[in-house]
Design an enzyme around this catalytic site. Sequence first.
Site, PDB file in Angstrom:
ATOM      1  N   GLU A 179       1.260 -98.076   9.796  1.00  9.28           N
ATOM      2  CA  GLU A 179       0.754 -98.247   8.854  1.00  9.28           C
ATOM      3  C   GLU A 179      -1.139 -97.847   8.803  1.00  9.28           C
ATOM      4  O   GLU A 179      -1.988 -98.545   8.371  1.00  9.28           O
ATOM      5  CB  GLU A 179       0.539 -99.658   8.630  1.00  9.28           C
ATOM      6  CG  GLU A 179       2.146-100.152   8.158  1.00  9.28           C
ATOM      7  CD  GLU A 179       2.620 -99.362   6.848  1.00  9.28           C
ATOM      8  OE1 GLU A 179       1.825 -98.994   6.058  1.00  9.28           O
ATOM      9  OE2 GLU A 179       3.824 -99.246   6.579  1.00  9.28           O
ATOM     10  N   ASP A 401     -16.758 -68.897 -12.471  1.00  9.33           N
ATOM     11  CA  ASP A 401     -16.612 -69.032 -13.831  1.00  9.33           C
ATOM     12  C   ASP A 401     -16.660 -68.011 -14.519  1.00  9.33           C
ATOM     13  O   ASP A 401     -18.088 -67.415 -14.715  1.00  9.33           O
ATOM     14  CB  ASP A 401     -17.240 -70.275 -13.782  1.00  9.33           C
ATOM     15  CG  ASP A 401     -16.852 -70.526 -15.249  1.00  9.33           C
ATOM     16  OD1 ASP A 401     -14.704 -71.110 -15.457  1.00  9.33           O
ATOM     17  OD2 ASP A 401     -17.087 -71.359 -16.459  1.00  9.33           O
ATOM     18  N   GLY A 491      -6.670 -71.420 -13.800  1.00 16.63           N
ATOM     19  CA  GLY A 491      -5.685 -73.060 -14.018  1.00 16.63           C
ATOM     20  C   GLY A 491      -4.852 -73.736 -14.220  1.00 16.63           C
ATOM     21  O   GLY A 491      -3.913 -72.629 -15.487  1.00 16.63           O
ATOM     22  N   VAL A 494      -1.896 -79.794 -14.648  1.00 20.24           N
ATOM     23  CA  VAL A 494      -0.886 -80.513 -15.038  1.00 20.24           C
ATOM     24  C   VAL A 494      -1.031 -81.128 -13.388  1.00 20.24           C
ATOM     25  O   VAL A 494      -1.395 -81.341 -12.218  1.00 20.24           O
ATOM     26  CB  VAL A 494       0.693 -79.082 -14.557  1.00 20.24           C
ATOM     27  CG1 VAL A 494       1.766 -80.355 -15.316  1.00 20.24           C
ATOM     28  CG2 VAL A 494       0.779 -78.660 -15.368  1.00 20.24           C
ATOM     29  N   TYR A 495      -0.696 -82.412 -14.334  1.00 14.57           N
ATOM     30  CA  TYR A 495      -0.958 -83.919 -12.755  1.00 14.57           C
ATOM     31  C   TYR A 495       0.648 -83.020 -12.236  1.00 14.57           C
ATOM     32  O   TYR A 495       1.738 -82.971 -11.816  1.00 14.57           O
ATOM     33  CB  TYR A 495      -0.664 -85.404 -13.361  1.00 14.57           C
ATOM     34  CG  TYR A 495      -2.074 -85.993 -14.333  1.00 14.57           C
ATOM     35  CD1 TYR A 495      -3.124 -85.956 -12.608  1.00 14.57           C
ATOM     36  CD2 TYR A 495      -2.716 -85.806 -14.947  1.00 14.57           C
ATOM     37  CE1 TYR A 495      -3.544 -87.148 -13.205  1.00 14.57           C
ATOM     38  CE2 TYR A 495      -3.720 -86.751 -15.016  1.00 14.57           C
ATOM     39  CZ  TYR A 495      -4.196 -86.941 -13.984  1.00 14.57           C
ATOM     40  OH  TYR A 495      -5.853 -87.708 -14.459  1.00 14.57           O
ATOM     41  N   GLY A 496      -0.404 -83.454 -10.475  1.00  9.67           N
ATOM     42  CA  GLY A 496       0.512 -83.133  -9.742  1.00  9.67           C
ATOM     43  C   GLY A 496       0.667 -82.226  -8.546  1.00  9.67           C
ATOM     44  O   GLY A 496       1.304 -81.675  -8.353  1.00  9.67           O
ATOM     45  N   LYS A 497       0.129 -81.050 -10.064  1.00 12.57           N
ATOM     46  CA  LYS A 497       0.249 -79.681  -8.842  1.00 12.57           C
ATOM     47  C   LYS A 497      -0.927 -79.681  -7.858  1.00 12.57           C
ATOM     48  O   LYS A 497      -1.680 -80.591  -7.836  1.00 12.57           O
ATOM     49  CB  LYS A 497      -0.301 -78.651 -10.034  1.00 12.57           C
ATOM     50  CG  LYS A 497       0.713 -78.037 -10.908  1.00 12.57           C
ATOM     51  CD  LYS A 497       1.293 -76.948 -10.571  1.00 12.57           C
ATOM     52  CE  LYS A 497       2.015 -76.669 -12.011  1.00 12.57           C
ATOM     53  NZ  LYS A 497       3.241 -75.670 -11.502  1.00 12.57           N
ATOM     54  N   PRO A 498      -0.300 -78.960  -7.019  1.00 10.94           N
ATOM     55  CA  PRO A 498      -0.769 -78.964  -5.589  1.00 10.94           C
ATOM     56  C   PRO A 498      -2.333 -78.177  -6.398  1.00 10.94           C
ATOM     57  O   PRO A 498      -2.954 -77.137  -6.905  1.00 10.94           O
ATOM     58  CB  PRO A 498      -0.204 -77.641  -4.496  1.00 10.94           C
ATOM     59  CG  PRO A 498       0.497 -77.795  -5.185  1.00 10.94           C
ATOM     60  CD  PRO A 498       0.997 -78.227  -6.605  1.00 10.94           C
TER      61      PRO A 498
END
EC number: 3.1.21.4
Length: 642
Positions: A179, A401, A491, A494-498
């Site tokens: 833990e 950029d 870019g 998207v949430y969860g993309k590495p």
Amino acid sequence: MISDAQKAANAAGAIATGLLSLIIPVPLTTVQWANKHYYLPKESSYTPGRWETLPFQVGIMNCMGNDLIRTVNLIKSARVGYTKMLLGVEAYFIEHKSRNSLLFQPTDSAAEDFMKSHVEPTIRDVPAMLELAPWFGRKHRDNTLTLKRFSSGVGFWCLGGAAAKNYREKSVDVVCYDELSSFEPDVEKEGSPTLLGDKRIEGSVWPKSIRGSTPKIKGSCQIEKAANESAHFMRFYVPCPHCGEEQYLKFGDDASPFGLKWEKNKPESVFYLCEHHGCVIHQSELDQSNGRWICENTGMWTRDGLMFFSARGDEIPPPRSITFHIWTAYSPFTTWVQIVYDWLDALKDPNGLKTFVNTTLGETWEEAVGEKLDHQVLMDKVVRYTAAVPARVVYLTAGIDSQRNRFEMYVWGWAPGEEAFLVDKIIIMGRPDEEETLLRVDAAINKKYRHADGTEMTISRVCWDIGGIDGEIVYQRSKKHGVFRVLPVKGASVYGKPVITMPKTRNQRGVYLCEVGTDTAKEILYARMKADPTPVDEATSYAIRFPDDPEIFSQTEAQQLVAEELVEKWEKGKMRLLWDNKKRRNEALDCLVYAYAALRVSVQRWQLDLAVLAKSREEETTRPTLKELAAKLSGGVNGYSR
């Protein structure tokens, strides 16, 4: 009178008895040993009795016992048998490999409870262990609540991880953290628990560090930090029983065309929807015995934790460090129906939702919408550098950029623990398709920076945004500077993309076009920017620092870095969390995201280890020069001439 035949028989028996001590046991893998010798005690097991390794546990346990793998991280949910796996692996190290072990619990009281409720019953119920414990059941100096010393001379310590003194003096082969996310990130201001604990195995021939935990808050979670230090993040892929396509199990949501699905108000109707062909899979149909662990960063895979293969199927050496993720959907100790009930209960309470994400999905909890970060928080992190590149920095990356009338480049320096220092800001005005403009970008990429130790550093890796301009411009510069040094990126909000995904092969233009998970990166970086400032002379993991140089960093750059905020927006009938700049300028933030992506791909693809690099650099700078060696030989002051 004893006959000659009897004498011969007696002699043969005596010889056989004498040779018994010379017999070397046949080496067993961790799983082989556990399946043969390991038993689960009734006090702490739903199914006491002989241990049987589950398919997803095979690779994890064998990696834990694999001498060629130094570090194993396990991000897990509840109900996947981690504690039992850990005990079985510890027993294997003690009985089969005669290795000294040290196991840390978050606190002293947790360590005592673990020794009494888990370790002692395991010794009692595993005959191979009990044989090494003649003191079992009575008071003895080798039988305490902190140490079990076996007749083989092997020691097993179980200590709390909150006190710095517990990390001292012990020299062991194996160190485990149970833990880990519940440990303090800085143990009495002496360092992180894994940093202190792993010092105990540095002298071992076969050092092993095992870390496991249910995760907690994203950005500050100890097991997440440990996992990020590894180049390999493994998920367990199982074949669909209908179409045969492999996939790792995902919870999904209402908008996902895969994952757990059920009829409204009918949890018992739950099934899994195959992400490849929409096959309906019931829990009883899923066969995990042909599953394999696949790295989502590199494509490396293994079935058993012993043999490893590249994405192309070539056998490769085991990795030095590896991270596994496993969650409740794989566990035979619960049902998918129960997972749905847990989810429905969690929706009733935000705290319950957090618990579900951590303990059922085995994922870190992302704090939702917060107030916009004040740029003054970053101004408070301004410090004076002693050189263009501060002393602790060992690696430089840059993010570029692309705009229609300019390129903006920010150079960031990285120290162990991903401590970040802004090193430079360069704005190149001009049309992006003009060679004269691009030549100035070339010069910026190849610029040299003076390090505090007097050496010169160059930028090791660059992520260059192709958005807003003709991508061919960046592709050509990537080939000019090296396709691995300058990476074109786009870019993906998207949430969860590495943070970054690098393809295994070049595209048709001959370069590696990478995808940057901008939302994921911003989540990580905003959490770090929000952290309280620390003294510049105090090395702090994940700290972000800025130079006291208005040409590089001023209120303008600070405002750009905090330009975005996490907002809730309805999209397609569903509430989504999105990063929104509210039309504020954010070039500095974009460049930081790209520079961080350049760091992460260096870790994932090229096994960059900032701590190892720092140690190597320190050894290089402290090595005496030929002149100093000559002075030493001739009797200079303190061995050197001054």
